[in-house]
Write a protein that holds these residues in place. Structure first.
Motif, mmCIF file in Angstrom:
data_model
loop_
_atom_site.group_PDB
_atom_site.id
_atom_site.type_symbol
_atom_site.label_atom_id
_atom_site.label_comp_id
_atom_site.label_asym_id
_atom_site.label_seq_id
_atom_site.Cartn_x
_atom_site.Cartn_y
_atom_site.Cartn_z
ATOM 1 N N ARG A 1 -11.034 5.618 17.042
ATOM 2 C CA ARG A 1 -11.056 5.580 15.572
ATOM 3 C C ARG A 1 -11.882 6.746 15.040
ATOM 4 O O ARG A 1 -11.485 7.418 14.093
ATOM 5 C CB ARG A 1 -11.662 4.268 15.057
ATOM 6 C CG ARG A 1 -10.925 3.012 15.464
ATOM 7 C CD ARG A 1 -11.477 1.783 14.727
ATOM 8 N NE ARG A 1 -11.173 1.813 13.312
ATOM 9 C CZ ARG A 1 -10.010 1.454 12.786
ATOM 10 N NH1 ARG A 1 -9.043 1.017 13.565
ATOM 11 N NH2 ARG A 1 -9.809 1.528 11.496
ATOM 12 N N TYR B 1 -2.536 6.191 13.509
ATOM 13 C CA TYR B 1 -2.755 5.211 14.594
ATOM 14 C C TYR B 1 -1.448 4.938 15.336
ATOM 15 O O TYR B 1 -1.436 4.794 16.565
ATOM 16 C CB TYR B 1 -3.349 3.917 14.033
ATOM 17 C CG TYR B 1 -4.797 4.068 13.661
ATOM 18 C CD1 TYR B 1 -5.795 4.022 14.639
ATOM 19 C CD2 TYR B 1 -5.181 4.312 12.355
ATOM 20 C CE1 TYR B 1 -7.123 4.197 14.319
ATOM 21 C CE2 TYR B 1 -6.520 4.489 12.017
ATOM 22 C CZ TYR B 1 -7.484 4.427 13.008
ATOM 23 O OH TYR B 1 -8.808 4.617 12.692
ATOM 24 N N ARG B 2 -0.362 4.869 14.575
ATOM 25 C CA ARG B 2 0.937 4.637 15.213
ATOM 26 C C ARG B 2 1.300 5.814 16.134
ATOM 27 O O ARG B 2 1.845 5.625 17.224
ATOM 28 C CB ARG B 2 2.019 4.437 14.138
ATOM 29 C CG ARG B 2 1.898 3.106 13.401
ATOM 30 C CD ARG B 2 2.844 3.035 12.206
ATOM 31 N NE ARG B 2 2.709 1.772 11.506
ATOM 32 C CZ ARG B 2 3.399 0.667 11.800
ATOM 33 N NH1 ARG B 2 4.305 0.696 12.759
ATOM 34 N NH2 ARG B 2 3.197 -0.446 11.135
ATOM 35 N N SER C 1 -2.701 6.685 6.735
ATOM 36 C CA SER C 1 -3.539 6.744 7.943
ATOM 37 C C SER C 1 -2.982 5.859 9.054
ATOM 38 O O SER C 1 -3.196 6.122 10.237
ATOM 39 C CB SER C 1 -4.981 6.355 7.616
ATOM 40 O OG SER C 1 -5.068 5.006 7.218
ATOM 41 N N GLY C 2 -2.242 4.814 8.677
ATOM 42 C CA GLY C 2 -1.632 3.946 9.683
ATOM 43 C C GLY C 2 -0.681 4.724 10.582
ATOM 44 O O GLY C 2 -0.561 4.442 11.778
ATOM 45 N N ASP D 1 -9.552 0.999 6.365
ATOM 46 C CA ASP D 1 -10.992 1.260 6.240
ATOM 47 C C ASP D 1 -11.265 2.558 5.496
ATOM 48 O O ASP D 1 -12.272 3.206 5.730
ATOM 49 C CB ASP D 1 -11.646 1.297 7.624
ATOM 50 C CG ASP D 1 -11.072 2.407 8.499
ATOM 51 O OD1 ASP D 1 -10.045 3.005 8.121
ATOM 52 O OD2 ASP D 1 -11.659 2.685 9.558
ATOM 53 N N SER E 1 -11.676 -3.457 11.210
ATOM 54 C CA SER E 1 -11.924 -3.020 9.825
ATOM 55 C C SER E 1 -12.074 -4.243 8.935
ATOM 56 O O SER E 1 -11.482 -5.283 9.202
ATOM 57 C CB SER E 1 -10.756 -2.209 9.273
ATOM 58 O OG SER E 1 -10.271 -1.305 10.202
ATOM 59 N N ALA F 1 -5.808 0.843 18.093
ATOM 60 C CA ALA F 1 -6.673 1.049 16.909
ATOM 61 C C ALA F 1 -8.007 0.320 17.051
ATOM 62 O O ALA F 1 -8.950 0.606 16.323
ATOM 63 C CB ALA F 1 -5.951 0.572 15.650
ATOM 64 N N ARG G 1 -0.990 -9.265 13.290
ATOM 65 C CA ARG G 1 -1.550 -7.903 13.277
ATOM 66 C C ARG G 1 -2.798 -7.866 12.397
ATOM 67 O O ARG G 1 -3.809 -7.250 12.758
ATOM 68 C CB ARG G 1 -0.482 -6.920 12.796
ATOM 69 C CG ARG G 1 -0.830 -5.476 13.020
ATOM 70 C CD ARG G 1 0.402 -4.652 13.361
ATOM 71 N NE ARG G 1 1.406 -4.648 12.318
ATOM 72 C CZ ARG G 1 1.408 -3.795 11.298
ATOM 73 N NH1 ARG G 1 0.456 -2.897 11.184
ATOM 74 N NH2 ARG G 1 2.373 -3.820 10.417
ATOM 75 N N LYS H 1 0.815 -1.223 0.000
ATOM 76 C CA LYS H 1 0.000 0.000 0.000
ATOM 77 C C LYS H 1 0.847 1.270 0.000
ATOM 78 O O LYS H 1 0.588 2.181 -0.772
ATOM 79 C CB LYS H 1 -0.894 0.066 1.248
ATOM 80 C CG LYS H 1 -1.945 -0.986 1.367
ATOM 81 C CD LYS H 1 -2.885 -0.672 2.532
ATOM 82 C CE LYS H 1 -2.199 -0.546 3.891
ATOM 83 N NZ LYS H 1 -1.665 -1.793 4.433
HETATM 84 O O1 C5P Z 1 -0.602 0.665 7.705
HETATM 85 P P1 C5P Z 1 0.141 0.394 8.985
HETATM 86 O O2 C5P Z 1 0.659 -0.992 9.073
HETATM 87 O O3 C5P Z 1 1.206 1.409 9.272
HETATM 88 O O4 C5P Z 1 -0.967 0.575 10.108
HETATM 89 C C1 C5P Z 1 -0.639 0.428 11.465
HETATM 90 C C2 C5P Z 1 -1.859 0.006 12.227
HETATM 91 O O5 C5P Z 1 -2.796 1.065 12.273
HETATM 92 C C3 C5P Z 1 -2.609 -1.194 11.660
HETATM 93 O O6 C5P Z 1 -2.031 -2.412 12.070
HETATM 94 C C4 C5P Z 1 -4.000 -0.977 12.263
HETATM 95 O O7 C5P Z 1 -4.033 -1.430 13.599
HETATM 96 C C5 C5P Z 1 -4.115 0.537 12.289
HETATM 97 N N1 C5P Z 1 -4.873 1.076 11.171
HETATM 98 C C6 C5P Z 1 -6.240 1.030 11.225
HETATM 99 N N2 C5P Z 1 -6.976 1.635 10.245
HETATM 100 C C7 C5P Z 1 -6.379 2.277 9.247
HETATM 101 C C8 C5P Z 1 -4.970 2.313 9.155
HETATM 102 C C9 C5P Z 1 -4.241 1.672 10.140
HETATM 103 O O8 C5P Z 1 -6.809 0.445 12.150
HETATM 104 N N3 C5P Z 1 -7.118 2.909 8.323
#
Ligand code: C5P
Length: 230
Positions: free
Chosen positions: A113, A43-44, A39-40, A136, A190, A107, A182, A21
Motif C-alpha cells: 500500500r 490495486y487491481r 486508485s482501486g 483511504d 482502510s 491490498a 470485499r 464513487k
Molecule cells: O474501487 P475498487 O472496487 O475498484 O477497488 C478495488 C480494491 O482495491 C478494493 O476492494 C480494495 O481492496 C483496494 N483498494 C484499497 N484502497 C484504495 C482503493 C482500492 O485498498 N484506496
C-alpha cells in the motif's frame, strides 16, 4: 485548457463498493475540468500483474517488491482513464470478477500500500487539479485535499447497483458476496465506514447520480471551481 492558469484542486472521494464513487468522481472531474484517478485500478493492476507472474498474496515480500517495481502507467483522464502494464492497456481486464475476487488480499499488504500511495501522490502532484477515489484517500493518501467526501449507500442499494452494472453476468448471491465480502476484508486495511474529521458524508441511497454530482460540486470552494480568467 491551460492547466498552469487554473487553481489547484484536489477532491478525495472514499466509500465502499457500489456506493457510486467511480461514476460520481468521473462526472465531477469532467464537469469542473479535473484529472481523475481511480486508485482501486492501481490495486487491481498490482493483483493482476502478480497473478500473471505467479506471485500469490500469501507471499508479502514478493508482492511488496512487485508493488515497488510495477511497470504501470496511468492515464489520469476523466474521459479516457487507462492503466497500462508493461505497455499493454489492461483497463478492461481490471474489472473482471477474478480480479475483484483476489484484489483485497494484495491490498491488505501494508508495505505494498505504501508503494502505491507514493505513486498516487506523485500523480496528484503532477495533475494539479484532480478527483481521486478509493478507500483511504480522505484519510491516508490526501488528508489535506481541498474537499474530502465519504460516499455511502445502504448495502441493498449497493448490491442492486452492482448487479445492474454486471447486467446479469453474476447471480444475486455472488454479487452480494462480492460487495459485502470485499468490504469486510477491505475494512481491515482502510477505514471507510465512518467519515473522519472534516470529511463530508453523502448518503447516495435515495439520490440519482446527477444529484450526487451536484452535491459534490456544490461543496467545492467557488474560487476553485472555474478556470482562472487571468
Ligand atoms: O474501487 P475498487 O472496487 O475498484 O477497488 C478495488 C480494491 O482495491 C478494493 O476492494 C480494495 O481492496 C483496494 N483498494 C484499497 N484502497 C484504495 C482503493 C482500492 O485498498 N484506496
Amino acid at each position: 485548457m491551460n492547466a498552469a492558469r487554473r487553481p489547484g484542486l484536489v477532491i478525495a472521494v472514499d466509500g465502499p463498493s457500489g456506493a457510486g464513487k467511480s461514476s460520481t468522481s468521473r462526472e465531477v472531474a469532467a464537469r469542473i475540468g479535473c484529472a481523475y484517478l481511480d486508485s482501486g485500478s492501481m490495486y487491481r493492476a498490482l493483483a493482476l500483474w502478480c497473478a500473471d507472474h505467479g506471485i500469490a498474496a500469501t507471499d508479502p515480500d514478493a508482492v511488496v517488491a512487485a508493488a515497488r517495481q510495477l511497470p504501470m502507467e496511468i492515464s489520469a483522464s476523466a474521459t479516457g482513464f487507462a492503466v497500462l502494464l508493461d505497455g499493454m492497456n489492461v483497463t478492461d481486464r481490471l474489472h473482471r470478477p477474478e480480479v475483484s475476487g483476489m484484489v483485497s488480499g494484495y491490498a491488505g499488504i501494508r508495505e505494498a500500500r505504501n508503494a502505491l500511495n507514493a505513486r498516487m501522490r506523485a500523480i496528484i502532484a503532477d495533475a494539479g487539479r484532480i478527483v481521486v477515489e478509493g478507500r483511504d484517500i480522505t484519510t491516508v493518501v490526501a488528508p489535506d485535499a481541498d474537499l474530502r467526501v465519504l460516499l455511502q449507500a445502504d448495502p441493498a442499494r449497493r448490491i442492486a447497483r452492482r448487479q445492474a452494472e454486471l447486467a446479469g453476468a453474476a447471480d444475486a448471491r455472488t454479487v452480494t458476496e462480492q460487495v459485502i465480502g470485499r468490504d469486510a476484508v477491505d475494512s481491515a486495511s482502510s477505514q471507510f465506514e465512518r467519515p473522519a474529521d472534516g470529511v463530508v458524508l453523502i448518503d447516495s441511497t435515495e439520490l440519482t447520480l446527477q444529484e450526487v454530482v451536484e452535491k459534490v460540486i456544490g461543496l467545492v470552494p467557488a474560487q476553485l471551481r472555474t478556470p482562472d480568467p487571468a
